[in-house]
Design a protein around this motif. Structure first.
Motif, PDB file in Angstrom:
ATOM      1  N   GLU A 145      -9.248  -7.466   3.892  1.00  0.00           N
ATOM      2  CA  GLU A 145      -8.012  -7.551   4.670  1.00  0.00           C
ATOM      3  C   GLU A 145      -7.429  -6.166   4.946  1.00  0.00           C
ATOM      4  OE1 GLU A 145      -5.410 -10.307   2.675  1.00  0.00           O
ATOM      5  OE2 GLU A 145      -6.769 -11.989   3.031  1.00  0.00           O
ATOM      6  N   ALA A 146      -7.502  -5.275   3.965  1.00  0.00           N
ATOM      7  CA  ALA A 146      -7.004  -3.911   4.174  1.00  0.00           C
ATOM      8  C   ALA A 146      -7.836  -3.181   5.233  1.00  0.00           C
ATOM      9  CB  ALA A 146      -7.016  -3.140   2.855  1.00  0.00           C
ATOM     10  N   MET A 147      -9.154  -3.366   5.180  1.00  0.00           N
ATOM     11  CA  MET A 147     -10.028  -2.733   6.183  1.00  0.00           C
ATOM     12  C   MET A 147      -9.735  -3.286   7.577  1.00  0.00           C
ATOM     13  SD  MET A 147     -11.988  -0.505   4.595  1.00  0.00           S
ATOM     14  CE  MET A 147     -13.246  -0.181   5.785  1.00  0.00           C
ATOM     15  N   ALA A 148      -9.513  -4.583   7.684  1.00  0.00           N
ATOM     16  CA  ALA A 148      -9.202  -5.185   8.984  1.00  0.00           C
ATOM     17  C   ALA A 148      -7.868  -4.658   9.512  1.00  0.00           C
ATOM     18  CB  ALA A 148      -9.172  -6.709   8.870  1.00  0.00           C
ATOM     19  N   THR A 149      -6.894  -4.508   8.636  1.00  0.00           N
ATOM     20  CA  THR A 149      -5.596  -3.962   9.045  1.00  0.00           C
ATOM     21  C   THR A 149      -5.749  -2.505   9.455  1.00  0.00           C
ATOM     22  OG1 THR A 149      -4.444  -5.506   7.592  1.00  0.00           O
ATOM     23  CG2 THR A 149      -3.215  -3.552   8.313  1.00  0.00           C
ATOM     24  N   LEU A 150      -6.545  -1.750   8.719  1.00  0.00           N
ATOM     25  CA  LEU A 150      -6.834  -0.368   9.090  1.00  0.00           C
ATOM     26  C   LEU A 150      -7.487  -0.320  10.469  1.00  0.00           C
ATOM     27  CD1 LEU A 150      -7.075   2.673   8.455  1.00  0.00           C
ATOM     28  CD2 LEU A 150      -9.274   2.139   7.330  1.00  0.00           C
ATOM     29  N   MET A 151      -8.425  -1.233  10.705  1.00  0.00           N
ATOM     30  CA  MET A 151      -9.080  -1.305  12.016  1.00  0.00           C
ATOM     31  C   MET A 151      -8.057  -1.530  13.123  1.00  0.00           C
ATOM     32  SD  MET A 151     -12.376  -0.923  12.454  1.00  0.00           S
ATOM     33  CE  MET A 151     -12.430  -1.694  14.058  1.00  0.00           C
ATOM     34  N   LEU A 152      -7.132  -2.441  12.904  1.00  0.00           N
ATOM     35  CA  LEU A 152      -6.119  -2.723  13.918  1.00  0.00           C
ATOM     36  C   LEU A 152      -5.289  -1.471  14.210  1.00  0.00           C
ATOM     37  CD1 LEU A 152      -5.100  -5.034  15.694  1.00  0.00           C
ATOM     38  CD2 LEU A 152      -3.422  -5.528  13.915  1.00  0.00           C
ATOM     39  N   PHE A 153      -4.886  -0.755  13.169  1.00  0.00           N
ATOM     40  CA  PHE A 153      -4.146   0.497  13.340  1.00  0.00           C
ATOM     41  C   PHE A 153      -4.985   1.520  14.095  1.00  0.00           C
ATOM     42  CE2 PHE A 153      -3.303   4.793  11.754  1.00  0.00           C
ATOM     43  CZ  PHE A 153      -1.995   4.950  12.201  1.00  0.00           C
ATOM     44  N   MET A 154      -6.259   1.638  13.729  1.00  0.00           N
ATOM     45  CA  MET A 154      -7.134   2.603  14.395  1.00  0.00           C
ATOM     46  C   MET A 154      -7.365   2.242  15.858  1.00  0.00           C
ATOM     47  SD  MET A 154      -9.869   3.383  11.360  1.00  0.00           S
ATOM     48  CE  MET A 154     -10.734   4.681  12.248  1.00  0.00           C
ATOM     49  N   VAL A 155      -7.516   0.961  16.147  1.00  0.00           N
ATOM     50  CA  VAL A 155      -7.684   0.527  17.536  1.00  0.00           C
ATOM     51  C   VAL A 155      -6.442   0.887  18.348  1.00  0.00           C
ATOM     52  CG1 VAL A 155      -7.828  -1.520  19.021  1.00  0.00           C
ATOM     53  CG2 VAL A 155      -9.395  -1.263  17.080  1.00  0.00           C
ATOM     54  N   ALA A 156      -5.269   0.632  17.787  1.00  0.00           N
ATOM     55  CA  ALA A 156      -4.031   0.988  18.491  1.00  0.00           C
ATOM     56  C   ALA A 156      -3.948   2.503  18.718  1.00  0.00           C
ATOM     57  CB  ALA A 156      -2.815   0.498  17.695  1.00  0.00           C
ATOM     58  N   THR A 157      -4.338   3.274  17.718  1.00  0.00           N
ATOM     59  CA  THR A 157      -4.346   4.731  17.854  1.00  0.00           C
ATOM     60  C   THR A 157      -5.363   5.165  18.906  1.00  0.00           C
ATOM     61  OG1 THR A 157      -3.676   4.933  15.545  1.00  0.00           O
ATOM     62  CG2 THR A 157      -4.604   6.901  16.587  1.00  0.00           C
ATOM     63  N   HIS A 158      -6.523   4.527  18.903  1.00  0.00           N
ATOM     64  CA  HIS A 158      -7.561   4.823  19.900  1.00  0.00           C
ATOM     65  C   HIS A 158      -7.051   4.550  21.315  1.00  0.00           C
ATOM     66  CE1 HIS A 158     -11.436   4.963  21.881  1.00  0.00           C
ATOM     67  NE2 HIS A 158     -11.378   3.678  22.183  1.00  0.00           N
ATOM     68  N   VAL A 159      -6.439   3.395  21.502  1.00  0.00           N
ATOM     69  CA  VAL A 159      -5.900   3.047  22.827  1.00  0.00           C
ATOM     70  C   VAL A 159      -4.829   4.051  23.240  1.00  0.00           C
ATOM     71  CG1 VAL A 159      -4.583   1.304  24.105  1.00  0.00           C
ATOM     72  CG2 VAL A 159      -6.523   0.609  22.685  1.00  0.00           C
ATOM     73  N   ALA A 160      -3.952   4.436  22.321  1.00  0.00           N
ATOM     74  CA  ALA A 160      -2.926   5.437  22.633  1.00  0.00           C
ATOM     75  C   ALA A 160      -3.568   6.772  23.017  1.00  0.00           C
ATOM     76  CB  ALA A 160      -1.986   5.619  21.440  1.00  0.00           C
ATOM     77  N   GLY A 161      -4.623   7.155  22.305  1.00  0.00           N
ATOM     78  CA  GLY A 161      -5.330   8.394  22.635  1.00  0.00           C
ATOM     79  C   GLY A 161      -5.985   8.336  23.996  1.00  0.00           C
ATOM     80  N   VAL A 162      -6.553   7.199  24.342  1.00  0.00           N
ATOM     81  CA  VAL A 162      -7.173   7.024  25.659  1.00  0.00           C
ATOM     82  C   VAL A 162      -6.112   7.143  26.757  1.00  0.00           C
ATOM     83  CG1 VAL A 162      -8.288   5.324  27.172  1.00  0.00           C
ATOM     84  CG2 VAL A 162      -9.163   5.721  24.854  1.00  0.00           C
ATOM     85  N   ILE A 163      -4.973   6.509  26.547  1.00  0.00           N
ATOM     86  CA  ILE A 163      -3.884   6.596  27.528  1.00  0.00           C
ATOM     87  C   ILE A 163      -3.405   8.037  27.650  1.00  0.00           C
ATOM     88  CG2 ILE A 163      -1.486   5.932  27.997  1.00  0.00           C
ATOM     89  CD1 ILE A 163      -2.221   3.182  26.695  1.00  0.00           C
ATOM     90  N   PHE A 164      -3.213   8.704  26.513  1.00  0.00           N
ATOM     91  CA  PHE A 164      -2.759  10.091  26.506  1.00  0.00           C
ATOM     92  C   PHE A 164      -3.745  10.996  27.257  1.00  0.00           C
ATOM     93  CE2 PHE A 164      -2.846  14.320  24.588  1.00  0.00           C
ATOM     94  CZ  PHE A 164      -1.525  14.715  24.767  1.00  0.00           C
TER      95      PHE A 164
END
Length: 179
Positions: free
Chosen positions: A133-152
């Motif tokens: 569950e912690a890894m899945a939550t980390l993944m969700l955070f990383m995906v959001a960060t990835h999307v923000a980086g792509v937009i940036f």
């Protein structure tokens, strides 16, 4: 019309969007549909395994040797970004390469701990479930960060990186771009 060049091969693009779908399905079905959740996890694991191979034998921009950078290079790129002076990369920029490696490792960890939960020896093991569950939550955070980086990066370099990951083409490199 602006000149473009092929960067992302069809295999990388299919991998990317298939991983997006498998993670989304696994996340959305986590507590509701165990069979679908497990199959989405198996698909993600298989995709990660395939990407590791493709990172060694695929075309130029798919290869790890093309985009993996040293911690010093990543720090220099982040520093240049904070000053608004980072170069445009035709492939993955150093911060993006770090994110890719992180996402691959986090997805592999999530899939591995999910698989462990299906084994008799780990059935009901609280530490495995909590790690999953912690890894899945980390993944969700990383995906959001990835999307923000792509937009940036898309805004900063005036190019649609999502479109590039769909069609495979990016603006041809200019004299200051890193290809």
């Amino acid at each position: 019309m602006e000149q473009t060049v092929k960067v992302w091969d069809p295999v990388v693009r299919l991998f990317h969007w298939s991983l997006v779908v498998s993670f989304a399905v696994a996340w959305l079905t986590a507590d509701e549909w165990d069979n679908l959740h497990e199959w989405a996890g198996y698909a993600a694991a298989a995709l990660i395994g395939f990407r590791l191979v493709w990172g060694l034998v695929g075309p130029r921009y798919a290869r790890f040797s093309q985009f993996i950078r040293s911690p010093r290079d990543v720090a220099a790129y982040v520093g240049a970004t904070l000053k608004g002076k980072e170069p445009r990369y035709l492939g993955h920029n150093p911060a993006g390469s770090l994110m890719i490696l992180g996402l691959i490792l986090a997805m592999a960890g999530t899939a591995a701990t999910g698989w462990m939960l299906t084994l008799d020896s780990f059935w009901g093991a609280e530490w495995v479930e909590e790690t999953h569950e912690a890894m899945a939550t980390l993944m969700l955070f990383m995906v959001a960060t990835h999307v923000a980086g792509v937009i940036f990066a898309s805004r900063r370099h005036k190019e649609n990186l999502v479109r590039a990951m769909i069609g495979g083409r990016k603006r041809a490199p200019g004299p200051t771009d890193v290809s």
